[in-house]
Design an enzyme around this catalytic site. Sequence first.
Site, PDB file in Angstrom:
ATOM      1  N   GLU A   1      -5.821  -6.738   3.407  1.00  0.00           N
ATOM      2  CA  GLU A   1      -4.492  -7.359   3.392  1.00  0.00           C
ATOM      3  C   GLU A   1      -3.920  -7.591   4.789  1.00  0.00           C
ATOM      4  O   GLU A   1      -3.296  -8.621   5.045  1.00  0.00           O
ATOM      5  CB  GLU A   1      -3.525  -6.523   2.552  1.00  0.00           C
TER       6      GLU A   1
ATOM      7  N   HIS B   1       1.149   0.999  -9.139  1.00  0.00           N
ATOM      8  CA  HIS B   1       0.960  -0.379  -9.592  1.00  0.00           C
ATOM      9  C   HIS B   1       2.114  -0.864 -10.463  1.00  0.00           C
ATOM     10  O   HIS B   1       1.944  -1.769 -11.275  1.00  0.00           O
ATOM     11  CB  HIS B   1      -0.341  -0.515 -10.390  1.00  0.00           C
TER      12      HIS B   1
END
Lengths: 344, 325
Positions: free
Chosen positions: A70, A139
């Site tokens: 990322e 998440h």
Amino acid sequence: MTMTETEAPAVRRLSTAKALSEGIALEMERDPSVFVMGEDVGAYGGIFGSTGGLLEQFGPTRIIDTPISETGFIGAGIGAATEGLRPVVELMFVDFFGVCFDQIYNHMAKIHFESGGNVAVPMVLMMAVGGGYNDAAQHSQCLWASFAHMPGMKVVVPSNPYDAKGLMISAIRDDGPVIYMFHKGVMGLPWMAKNPRSIGPVPEEAYEVPIGKAAVVHPGTDVTVVTVSLSVQHCQDVAEKLDGEGISAEVIDLRSLVPLDREAVLTSVAKTGRLLVVDEDYKSFGLSGELAATIAEQDPSMLRAPFARVTYPDVPVPYARSLEQAALPGRERIEAAIRSLVRA
Amino acid sequence: MDGAQRVAFYRQMVRIRTYEETIRANYHADKTPAWDIGAGLVPGEMHLSAGQEPVAVGLCAHLRDDDAITGPHRPHHLALAKGVDMKRMTAEIYGRVDGLGRGRGGHMHLFDPSQHFSCSGIIAEGMPVAVGQALAFSRKGTDAVAVAVAGEGAANQGAFHEALNLASLWKLPVVFVIEDNDWAISVPRPSSTSISSNAPRAAAYGMPGERVEGNDVEAIHDACGRAVSRARAGDGPTLLEIHTVRLWGHFEGDAQAYRGEELAVAESHDPIPAYEAKLRADGLLDDASVAAAKADAQAEVDAAVAFALASPVPDPSTLSDYVFA
């Protein structure tokens, strides 16, 4: 034969995911500098459907699957943007920002300012947010206040298909960085329980939904309910139910957190005298506190009942269904809060 | 290499050194009697590049205006060698409205889009940005290259490894340059890095890696030439590690007690007198041309400082400008 000319066109209904990806596709057709990169944005079409069909339409040079890297690919998006391209970069879950936040808040968000306006970063960073499906602590978060807290990024948070498409088009056309946060629960995914509001009418053509402009999604007179994202759908459901009992709630979908449409909130509260903020992000130091401060700074006497909020508590997202459902700002908590406010 | 180019290298190194010496003198001039980092006409941290001039000069001799550099927190040598306007850069360091960033950036955040130059104060985080610039060049079909420059301390950051992998995976025109000045602030290289050279790390990402010893501008120029040519030809990225020297502190005010005897050794390895001696021996420099190089540099630097001092400070009413495009 003139029949077909007079026939009203069928209203086309799309899921939020489909509307979002259609917004990207239309901008990619119009502007060759737009491209997409991220994890699983290609053949998979985005884990939550944000890029469905784009690889087939535009090919792998414009729809780029990245490694799990990322910092690398968000940084690459920034570099490409400073050289005049318009990347749409996906961070799969907002929860992953911990591995790449330097690129986001120290670079993407600050370069325009540090350069005295000489270097623009026209980039969209989109990401999935939210819980409710037992994906646990890493998440399921919303975390939008964390982005909205730091200067230099616009933050948009659509709640429905129409806004999802229009906000994406506005975000791509914006000359600065835009954080685009879509709740998994509003995407209309076939594999997740959904509110019918996650599928709705979407015009075929390109259109913009202005960034920084709230919408009154349910007019009312007794209480102002300000919220974003999936919670908008819950609040609409509750407001419709309460209409039948003579409780008139005005639901405001902020749609953007940065810029924040404080005027829309103040206008509504001036009318109702009551404010409830519903926020799936953590309670403290966030949207609800910011809106309470907005009223306090303007005129505390606007409120004839104490400020109220229904938020995610300051607790990591638990796995067990019983715990997570108790923590989420669901319809029951919203309804109880509205009833309590109008009695006050 | 022809004599004219060698003399040009010398003059450019003198120009950069003169710049750093002048900034250093001005930085300290109004911080007396009690040293205060936030006081004076040039406040804040100040990371100067004395000793590292050969890296910037050897590298930038290969770069065009449309090539990009992302630099680190110690950026002046790179900016000047790349062609960033000295006056506007100086005005930025003085926090003035005619600065590159209208006084919003400061010395660690210099942005000159005409030279595709930028730098960042966060170690290694400019490296992925260079990958993205290279991606843009390659999508636009130009043969421009992007260079990411960082210190040896940066090679232990995730961003370094992610950037190398991405650049190689996508075969992008990037040159990664590690300036190894032996020190990550106070931590010597052997205490931070598991191998004695970062060049072998290139192999892990399928690209050539080369370490250049000696802090010699001509050897650096040769190595950078190979890497830039490779990138420009579309053959992908290269990792260069250039062993250089940090003559001064990490930042101004750094007493450097941690360097012990090494400091005197480093100071004896000043690359500019060494190169000057070489060019004198080759008959390319004499007293007059050396004096002229220094006088020309000082005149340019003085004019830049005068430009900065003549520029207004930013009006506080403009504080919120440029937050959004």
